[in-house]
Each structure stands twice: as C-alpha cells, then as structure tokens.
Design a protein around this motif. Structure first.
Motif, mmCIF file in Angstrom:
data_model
loop_
_atom_site.group_PDB
_atom_site.id
_atom_site.type_symbol
_atom_site.label_atom_id
_atom_site.label_comp_id
_atom_site.label_asym_id
_atom_site.label_seq_id
_atom_site.Cartn_x
_atom_site.Cartn_y
_atom_site.Cartn_z
ATOM 1 N N GLY A 42 15.217 -16.038 -11.675
ATOM 2 C CA GLY A 42 15.564 -14.694 -12.123
ATOM 3 C C GLY A 42 16.007 -13.755 -11.035
ATOM 4 O O GLY A 42 16.489 -12.652 -11.322
ATOM 5 N N VAL A 43 15.874 -14.149 -9.774
ATOM 6 C CA VAL A 43 16.218 -13.285 -8.647
ATOM 7 C C VAL A 43 17.616 -13.643 -8.155
ATOM 8 O O VAL A 43 17.861 -14.781 -7.741
ATOM 9 N N CYS A 44 18.539 -12.680 -8.208
ATOM 10 C CA CYS A 44 19.917 -12.913 -7.785
ATOM 11 C C CYS A 44 20.065 -12.681 -6.280
ATOM 12 O O CYS A 44 19.210 -12.065 -5.636
ATOM 13 N N GLN A 45 21.175 -13.153 -5.746
ATOM 14 C CA GLN A 45 21.447 -12.925 -4.327
ATOM 15 C C GLN A 45 21.796 -11.468 -4.053
ATOM 16 O O GLN A 45 21.574 -10.981 -2.944
ATOM 17 N N GLU A 46 22.369 -10.786 -5.038
ATOM 18 C CA GLU A 46 22.601 -9.352 -4.884
ATOM 19 C C GLU A 46 21.247 -8.654 -4.836
ATOM 20 O O GLU A 46 20.427 -8.791 -5.755
ATOM 21 N N ASP A 47 21.006 -7.909 -3.803
ATOM 22 C CA ASP A 47 19.686 -7.335 -3.539
ATOM 23 C C ASP A 47 19.230 -6.433 -4.692
ATOM 24 O O ASP A 47 19.919 -5.495 -5.085
ATOM 25 N N GLY A 48 18.051 -6.750 -5.253
ATOM 26 C CA GLY A 48 17.484 -5.898 -6.285
ATOM 27 C C GLY A 48 18.085 -6.096 -7.658
ATOM 28 O O GLY A 48 17.979 -5.199 -8.511
ATOM 29 N N PHE A 49 18.682 -7.261 -7.913
ATOM 30 C CA PHE A 49 19.279 -7.536 -9.220
ATOM 31 C C PHE A 49 18.611 -8.767 -9.822
ATOM 32 O O PHE A 49 18.480 -9.793 -9.141
ATOM 33 N N TYR A 50 18.212 -8.673 -11.095
ATOM 34 C CA TYR A 50 17.381 -9.715 -11.700
ATOM 35 C C TYR A 50 17.789 -9.990 -13.146
ATOM 36 O O TYR A 50 18.350 -9.131 -13.816
ATOM 37 N N PHE A 51 17.454 -11.190 -13.610
ATOM 38 C CA PHE A 51 17.581 -11.556 -15.021
ATOM 39 C C PHE A 51 16.226 -12.061 -15.503
ATOM 40 O O PHE A 51 15.471 -12.675 -14.737
ATOM 41 N N VAL A 52 15.937 -11.826 -16.780
ATOM 42 C CA VAL A 52 14.687 -12.320 -17.359
ATOM 43 C C VAL A 52 14.921 -12.600 -18.845
ATOM 44 O O VAL A 52 15.832 -12.027 -19.464
ATOM 45 N N GLY A 53 14.133 -13.520 -19.401
ATOM 46 C CA GLY A 53 14.210 -13.808 -20.824
ATOM 47 C C GLY A 53 15.227 -14.855 -21.209
ATOM 48 O O GLY A 53 15.490 -15.048 -22.402
#
Length: 418
Positions: free
Chosen positions: A369-380
């Motif tokens: 869920g943690v992207c390489q772009e700092d502070g960007f995430y996916f969940v679900g």
C-alpha cells in the motif's frame, strides 16, 4: 490563489477501508479528513441486490477494535445486517467524513505534499490515502452495442430483484461470485435462465464438518502475503472462487443447475442483432472450476491427515452433468431471451490522480500500500498484502500498517520542523 484547507492527511473514500485508516489516525490524534463521493458505505447500501449476503462467514468481519459480535459467527450477514455493522463501526469513533464530496483532481504540491480539488472545496495535505476500491466502471464489452435494442441489457450493479427483468428468459454473463448468485436468484424465482460460463474457479462450502474457509484459515492460507505467493501476477488478476452464503451457505455446482433446467454455454465471444456467439469452452471451464474445487478438498484432506484431526469423511466428487455438445451461437428470439445481465466485473478509475504512482497498464504500484511517491498510499485493494486485503478479514491489519507509516512520517516531519 485558490483557498485550501490544510490537513495532515486526506483519505479519499468512505468505505470500510478508508474509515479503518481513519480509525487509527483518530487514535493517534492526527488531523485528517475523509472525502466520500456519496454517503458512507454507499456501495454496500446502494449497489447490491436485495438477497445479497456475505460469501465469507461473519467471524471474518474484523474491523479495527470492532469484530463481529453477533450470535451467528458462522453465518452470513445479509445486506441490511452488513450496513448495520458498518454504521455501528463508524458511530464508535465519529470519523471526520465529508459526504457527497467528489474528488476531481489530486496533484503534487510544489515543495512537497499534495493538492486535492473536490466538489466541496479544495485541500492541501502532507499525505494522501486512496481508498476508493476497484469498482468504479462496470465492464460491458464493446460488442454489446451490436445486440438488438429490443433485448434489455443490465449490469449487475443495477440489478436488485428478478422482477426488474422483462418477461422471458435472461442470459447471465459471467460466473464470478456475483454472476452465479444472480443466476441462482433468478432461477429460484422460477425464471428461465441461461448462463455464459467463464473461467472462474469454484470452492466447497462445507467440507468434512467445517466451512472450507475455516479450514483454509487454520491452514494459514489467508496469512500468505503477495511476496510469498508462488504466482503473484495470477493471484492479483484471477477471479475469486464462487460459492454463496445464501440460506445458510452452500456451494454452487453449475452442473446441478444444468440438470435443473439452466442452459449453460461457454464464454460470450460476440453479438449481432439477436444472435449471441460463444466460445466452445464450456466443458473446459466447468472442468477447470471442478479442478479448483477438488484441489481445495485435497488440501484440506492432507491437512486433516497430517495433523491427525478427527473429521467426518466425504464421498468422492462426481460430475453429475456434462454438455452433449458445445453450442457456439443462439438466436435470442428462438430461445425466448429478452434480457442480458452482465456480471463480468468492474474497472477502477484513477484518471483524477495526477501523481506518478501507476505502471504502464494504469495499475497502482506500491509495496503493501505504500507508493514510492512520498506520503502516497492505497488501501482496500485485493492482495494489497494478503488474500484478505480487499475484504473484511484483512482490512484491520492493512489499515493499521498504513496508519503506522503515516504517523511515523508525520512525527518525523514535526521533529524536522522543530
């Protein structure tokens, strides 16, 4: 200059995934907002048919600090019970949700963080969580436009009950979890049903005295992470095994429905006027589904044997029907088909995200869920980490992991600033 409210974190999506992250951010005291396009839990409340129920047992409903506490842990909640459970979860901590708020654009903010444009004002944030799921655009193939307009077409997201369909027979297209359940819904209502059978696998319901999902959980199957999976690409893209929780739960053997009068065909390959074409893959698809079914039984058998578990025996699986021939085209008028019900899934829509977090095929790229772009995430999303990531079973673990990442980053930024 456009005025923007600043939040440390903006969560897009007010379903169970987004609100689970919100729960942990509330515990951390981290300021944030959840932007929801409709109302909380809209999909559960508005995009399900009347007889919808969970496919996995109630005990798998494990939202953060809010597990299922009803009287039927091995049952399957129906739609209203599911929404009651979700509403009670939200009421337990009062998340900061802005409803009826459509996010129209997310972009990087010069100097760090993100800019979020929405129908109810604009925001800036240090971190963003995308919790919109993968059910934005219903899939209907281009050749559907060639079907005679006198034949009603509907997608599963619009279906609520058999009475919606016009008199006459219905062709259900797709045999994932939704497709087979809608087929059964129509069949139990006494409707004439035809079914285009795709390559979806199937699973036992009860086997050797327990629900198969209970066995698989005990066997550690649901704890396998995507990094540990022998074929991660297949895991992410394959259709879920079909069975149902209806009327206490049972497995679905399409061969038995064929014996009861449901007409089975292979995968739809085209449409022209009142003619519908099919691939000659019906028997292969039925055999593949049964191979998956038997494989799960065999794995459970091995687990029982290896651990000396006392469990009742089951008779060997037998195929109760097979097609005499592969039908590759039908005339809807001749067959009395007046409607087509599409149940072949959805595609996500990320066109509003102007951040470099996607691969060449438009799929989000992340590690748990943690992207390489700092502070960007996916969940679900399915297989964010485990099989349960897109379901009630795994959302607590995933949301807690992301909340830990978000909180650590926020605390680090505060230390730097001070």
């Amino acid at each position: 200059m456009t005025h923007r409210d600043h939040k440390s974190v903006v969560i897009v999506g007010g379903g169970q995934a987004g609100l689970s992250v919100s729960y942990y951010l509330c515990k951390e005291g981290l300021d944030h907002v959840v932007l929801e396009r409709h109302k909380k839990f809209h999909s559960w409340r508005n995009n399900r048919w009347d007889t919808f129920c969970l496919v996995t047992p109630n005990w798998q409903c494990r939202l953060p600090d809010f597990p299922y506490q009803g009287s039927d842990p091995h049952g399957f909640m129906v739609k209203d019970e599911i929404t009651d459970y979700l509403d009670a979860f939200a009421e337990s901590f009062a998340p900061p949700v802005v409803e009826n708020c459509t996010v129209t654009k997310i972009s990087k903010r010069p100097g760090g963080g993100y800019l979020i444009d929405s129908s109810q004002g604009n925001y800036s944030s240090d971190q963003v969580v995308i919790a919109t799921g993968g059910y934005d655009n219903p899939i209907v193939p281009p050749y559907a436009d060639k079907l005679d307009p006198s034949i009603t077409q509907m997608h599963s997201v619009e279906y609520r009950r058999p009475e919606q369909m016009p008199e006459g027979a219905t062709l259900v297209v797709g045999t994932g979890q939704s497709g087979v359940q809608l087929m059964e819904d129509l069949h139990l209502a006494g409707r004439d049903v035809h079914l285009a059978v795709g390559p979806a696998p199937r699973a036992p319901r009860m086997y050797r005295g327990r629900d198969s999902t209970d066995w698989l959980y005990e066997m550690g199957h649901y704890a396998i992470t995507i990094d540990q999976h022998p074929n991660p690409e297949h895991a992410v893209t394959k259709t879920n095994h079909y069975m149902t929780g209806r009327d206490g739960g049972h497995e679905i053997d399409l061969r038995k429905f064929a014996r009861e009068g449901v007409s089975l065909y292979g995968s739809v390959s085209g449409m022209d006027g009142k003619t519908i074409q099919f691939l000659p893959d019906l028997e292969a698809n039925l055999d593949d589904a049964d191979e998956s079914y038997v494989g799960i039984r065999d794995a459970i058998d091995a687990h029982i044997k290896d651990n000396n578990i006392d469990a009742p025996h089951e008779p060997a699986f037998e195929k109760v029907w097979r097609p005499e021939q592969e039908i590759t085209a039908i005339d809807c008028e001749k067959e009395g088909i007046t409607s087509v019900l599409w149940a072949i899934g959805f595609r996500p829509d990320y066109s509003w995200i102007e951040v470099d977090v996607f691969d060449a095929r438009g799929r989000p790229v992340y590690e748990r869920g943690v992207c390489q772009e700092d502070g960007f995430y996916f969940v679900g999303l399915g297989w964010l980490n485990t099989w349960g990531s897109g379901r009630f079973l795994g959302i607590n673990e995933d949301s807690r992991h992301l909340a830990d990442q978000i909180s650590a980053k926020a605390k680090s930024a505060l230390q730097v600033a001070s």
